[in-house]
Enzyme design. Structure first.
Site, PDB file in Angstrom:
ATOM      1  N   THR A  46       0.853  -1.190   0.000  1.00 59.85           N
ATOM      2  CA  THR A  46       0.000   0.000   0.000  1.00 59.85           C
ATOM      3  C   THR A  46       0.893   1.245   0.000  1.00 59.85           C
ATOM      4  O   THR A  46       2.066   1.166   0.368  1.00 59.85           O
ATOM      5  CB  THR A  46      -0.968  -0.020   1.194  1.00 59.85           C
ATOM      6  N   THR A  48       1.558   4.418   1.602  1.00 51.61           N
ATOM      7  CA  THR A  48       2.389   4.918   2.709  1.00 51.61           C
ATOM      8  C   THR A  48       3.259   3.809   3.281  1.00 51.61           C
ATOM      9  O   THR A  48       4.423   4.036   3.623  1.00 51.61           O
ATOM     10  CB  THR A  48       1.517   5.553   3.812  1.00 51.61           C
ATOM     11  N   CYS A  49       2.716   2.611   3.358  1.00 48.56           N
ATOM     12  CA  CYS A  49       3.461   1.480   3.908  1.00 48.56           C
ATOM     13  C   CYS A  49       4.711   1.189   3.072  1.00 48.56           C
ATOM     14  O   CYS A  49       5.783   0.916   3.611  1.00 48.56           O
ATOM     15  CB  CYS A  49       2.573   0.244   3.972  1.00 48.56           C
ATOM     16  N   SER A  50       4.575   1.257   1.747  1.00 50.21           N
ATOM     17  CA  SER A  50       5.682   0.944   0.845  1.00 50.21           C
ATOM     18  C   SER A  50       6.630   2.112   0.620  1.00 50.21           C
ATOM     19  O   SER A  50       7.824   1.901   0.417  1.00 50.21           O
ATOM     20  CB  SER A  50       5.141   0.484  -0.514  1.00 50.21           C
TER      21      SER A  50
END
Length: 160
Positions: A46, A48-50
């Site tokens: 996703t 922000t996660c990545s």
């Protein structure tokens, strides 16, 4: 109720994404007798996660270790195959342990579930980071919706 500082990490079975395939791991094994930095994300791959969350912990890995972290682990409500592929894509190598909580059992026990069913994503994990020492929560930061401050690697580094 959300887990708090001073609480014991609840007993649960998780799946570690390894080069040899999925490996079941209990929270007693993961957290027992160690200082563990665990951060949770709403989902692998996703935005922000990545782009920010996982890369920050990879970049700060040596600093976290130098401040006493024995293990740095990333958890999402995804399966171990997805977590392995995401870790490979992000170049985590042997720095960050990629943990799958596929059925969100551990996430629910932590009180950190996030229902994104209305967006077609089902039950997920809130964005958070915690420090556990010998199975007891020493620090926790849970993000407000849309925020990315208290769970990033720099915030955890300050708390160690």
């Amino acid at each position: 109720m959300t887990i708090q500082v001073g609480d014991n990490i609840p007993a649960a079975r998780l799946t570690e994404a390894t080069a040899d395939g999925p490996k079941e791991i209990g929270t007693d094994e993961l957290f027992g007798g160690k200082t563990v930095v665990l951060f949770g994300v709403p989902g692998a791959f996703t935005p922000t996660c990545s782009a920010k969350h996982l890369p920050g912990f990879v970049e700060q890995y040596q600093a976290l270790k130098a401040k006493g972290a024995d293990v740095v682990a990333c958890m999402a409500v995804n399966d171990a195959f997805v977590m392995r592929a995401w870790g490979k894509d992000q170049g985590v190598a042997d720095k960050v342990v990629m943990i799958a909580d596929g059925s969100a059992d551990f996430t629910r026990k932590l009180g950190l579930e996030l229902d994104l069913t209305a967006r077609g994503l089902g039950l997920r994990c809130q964005r958070f980071a915690l420090i556990a020492k010998n199975g007891k929560v020493a620090h926790i930061g849970v993000e407000a919706p849309g925020a990315f401050e208290v769970s990033k690697a720099e915030a955890v580094l300050e708390a160690l």
